[in-house]
Scaffold this motif. Structure first.
Motif, PDB file in Angstrom:
ATOM      1  N   HIS A  26     -50.671 109.608   7.514  1.00  0.00           N
ATOM      2  CA  HIS A  26     -49.729 110.686   8.753  1.00  0.00           C
ATOM      3  C   HIS A  26     -49.547 109.944   9.399  1.00  0.00           C
ATOM      4  O   HIS A  26     -48.347 110.479  10.276  1.00  0.00           O
ATOM      5  N   THR A  27     -49.695 108.451   9.794  1.00  0.00           N
ATOM      6  CA  THR A  27     -48.588 107.234  10.285  1.00  0.00           C
ATOM      7  C   THR A  27     -48.381 106.524   9.306  1.00  0.00           C
ATOM      8  O   THR A  27     -48.280 106.368   8.363  1.00  0.00           O
ATOM      9  N   ILE A  58     -53.418 112.074   3.221  1.00  0.00           N
ATOM     10  CA  ILE A  58     -53.424 113.263   2.796  1.00  0.00           C
ATOM     11  C   ILE A  58     -51.817 113.113   2.576  1.00  0.00           C
ATOM     12  O   ILE A  58     -50.936 113.167   2.633  1.00  0.00           O
ATOM     13  N   LEU A  59     -51.618 113.624   1.433  1.00  0.00           N
ATOM     14  CA  LEU A  59     -50.804 113.702   0.151  1.00  0.00           C
ATOM     15  C   LEU A  59     -49.067 114.471   0.758  1.00  0.00           C
ATOM     16  O   LEU A  59     -48.558 113.056   0.113  1.00  0.00           O
ATOM     17  N   TRP A  60     -49.833 115.459   1.036  1.00  0.00           N
ATOM     18  CA  TRP A  60     -47.482 115.868   1.178  1.00  0.00           C
ATOM     19  C   TRP A  60     -47.140 114.972   1.946  1.00  0.00           C
ATOM     20  O   TRP A  60     -45.896 114.426   1.002  1.00  0.00           O
ATOM     21  N   ARG A  61     -47.643 114.080   2.538  1.00  0.00           N
ATOM     22  CA  ARG A  61     -46.138 113.260   2.729  1.00  0.00           C
ATOM     23  C   ARG A  61     -46.056 111.854   2.065  1.00  0.00           C
ATOM     24  O   ARG A  61     -44.630 111.092   2.717  1.00  0.00           O
ATOM     25  N   PHE A  96     -54.640 117.992   0.211  1.00  0.00           N
ATOM     26  CA  PHE A  96     -53.264 118.233   0.823  1.00  0.00           C
ATOM     27  C   PHE A  96     -52.012 118.024  -0.131  1.00  0.00           C
ATOM     28  O   PHE A  96     -51.158 118.010   0.576  1.00  0.00           O
ATOM     29  N   THR A  97     -52.472 118.371  -1.106  1.00  0.00           N
ATOM     30  CA  THR A  97     -51.279 117.865  -2.177  1.00  0.00           C
ATOM     31  C   THR A  97     -49.537 118.994  -2.452  1.00  0.00           C
ATOM     32  O   THR A  97     -50.514 120.320  -2.283  1.00  0.00           O
ATOM     33  N   TRP A 254     -46.522 120.990   5.347  1.00  0.00           N
ATOM     34  CA  TRP A 254     -48.498 121.317   4.734  1.00  0.00           C
ATOM     35  C   TRP A 254     -47.690 122.370   3.830  1.00  0.00           C
ATOM     36  O   TRP A 254     -47.130 122.879   3.189  1.00  0.00           O
ATOM     37  N   PRO A 255     -48.856 122.079   2.997  1.00  0.00           N
ATOM     38  CA  PRO A 255     -48.614 123.025   1.511  1.00  0.00           C
ATOM     39  C   PRO A 255     -49.212 124.751   2.100  1.00  0.00           C
ATOM     40  O   PRO A 255     -49.099 124.983   2.955  1.00  0.00           O
TER      41      PRO A 255
END
Length: 315
Positions: A26-27, A58-61, A96-97, A254-255
């Motif tokens: 996330h960072t 956090i995978l979506w990032r 969170f993909t 986010w998904p």
């Protein structure tokens, strides 16, 4: 727990006999490196020692459309090479993909083979539905699967997509064995003795994942004002799920099946004073609240049973 589980907290969880994780993704990567160094210092580890704690992503990032197509092709491997071969973390937590958790597991195992490790990395992945669990069970290389119920604090499944933890565990239990991997772990509203006992009573649940209770520890990265708010929140009914905090923070992406649970405040409840404001004005108000440490507006993520947790432990 993004912005809560840093290196010191993860190291102290390890020292207490649990499996600690540093929240990452996330960072910027440099922030993660700093938290890994804090963990090494807390555990008095030399630079070349394996790290006996895990790192979560956090995978979506690290995916499209948050990253451009070109960046999304190599940026995830940069993170994984650091985690696996520089930090030498004992475990990786995937969540969170917008895509496939199974493909991420394969990616971890591929990058793992690029270098030399003393021990095989343990791969933990978090799911919110039976469909996602079945996909992972069909994927080689997963060591533990975390079932996340809608009671969980922070980001998790929406009420329309997810299920209360007990319902989800009951649905998933026929798919797992307690004696062999992948092990089934439980997350969501679990931090007090009574809720932990309830989850572990469902066979074959092998362990639990606390979040909110650890947020108020002295070692967490959560600001003191938010820790005090969590302890003083009247009841679990004072939390709510939604996306208004993300809209105000500008953390969209986010998904689609996901939103966040936190303590109700001016941002989540659409206060009268905010009606008619543009999205830009809302974002600016939120930024100002962050600078001022104003918990009446800044999100404080918390599980559904936050207050009961602290009462049982005597806070």
């Amino acid at each position: 727990m993004a912005a809560v589980a840093g290196g010191v907290l993860a190291a102290e969880v390890h020292q207490a006999g649990g499996v600690g994780f540093i929240g990452g993704g996330h960072t910027p990567l440099e922030n993660l490196k700093q938290e890994v160094q804090k963990a090494r210092e807390t555990l008095s580890l030399p630079p070349d020692a394996d790290l006996p704690i895990g790192i979560g992503l956090i995978l979506w990032r690290l995916e499209e459309p948050h990253l451009s197509t070109s960046l999304a092709q190599y940026e995830p491997d940069t993170w994984l090479r650091y985690i696996l071969h520089e930090a030498r973390a004992s475990a990786v937590w995937l969540s969170f993909t917008n895509g496939s958790l199974g493909e991420w597991v394969k990616r971890v195992r591929r990058v793992e083979k690029e270098g030399e490790r003393r021990e095989r990395v343990r791969v933990v992945a978090m799911v919110q539905t039976e469909k996602a669990a079945r996909e992972l069970l069909a994927t080689e290389g997963v060591d533990a699967i975390v079932a996340q119920g809608t009671e969980s604090g922070g980001h998790g499944p929406t009420d329309s997509v997810g299920s209360p933890l007990h319902t989800l565990l009951t649905t998933l239990s026929p798919l797992f064995l307690r004696s062999s991997p992948p092990f089934l772990l439980a997350a969501g509203g679990l931090a007090s003795p009574s809720t932990i006992r309830s989850a572990l009573a469902i066979s074959p649940v092998a362990g639990i994942v606390p979040g909110t209770a650890l947020s108020v520890s002295r070692s967490s990265l959560l600001p003191l004002a938010q820790k005090e708010l969590l302890v003083c929140t009247p009841s679990g009914a004072e939390t709510t799920r939604g996306l208004k905090w993300d809209e105000a923070r500008g953390t969209n992406g986010w998904p689609g099946w996901c939103d966040g649970r936190g303590v109700r405040n001016l941002t989540s409840d659409d206060a009268e004073e905010e009606k008619g404001l543009t999205s830009e004005e809302r974002v600016e108000r939120y930024k100002r609240a962050v600078r001022e440490g104003d918990v009446r507006r800044v999100v404080t993520w918390a599980g559904a049973f936050a207050r009961s947790v602290f009462l049982e432990f005597g806070f």
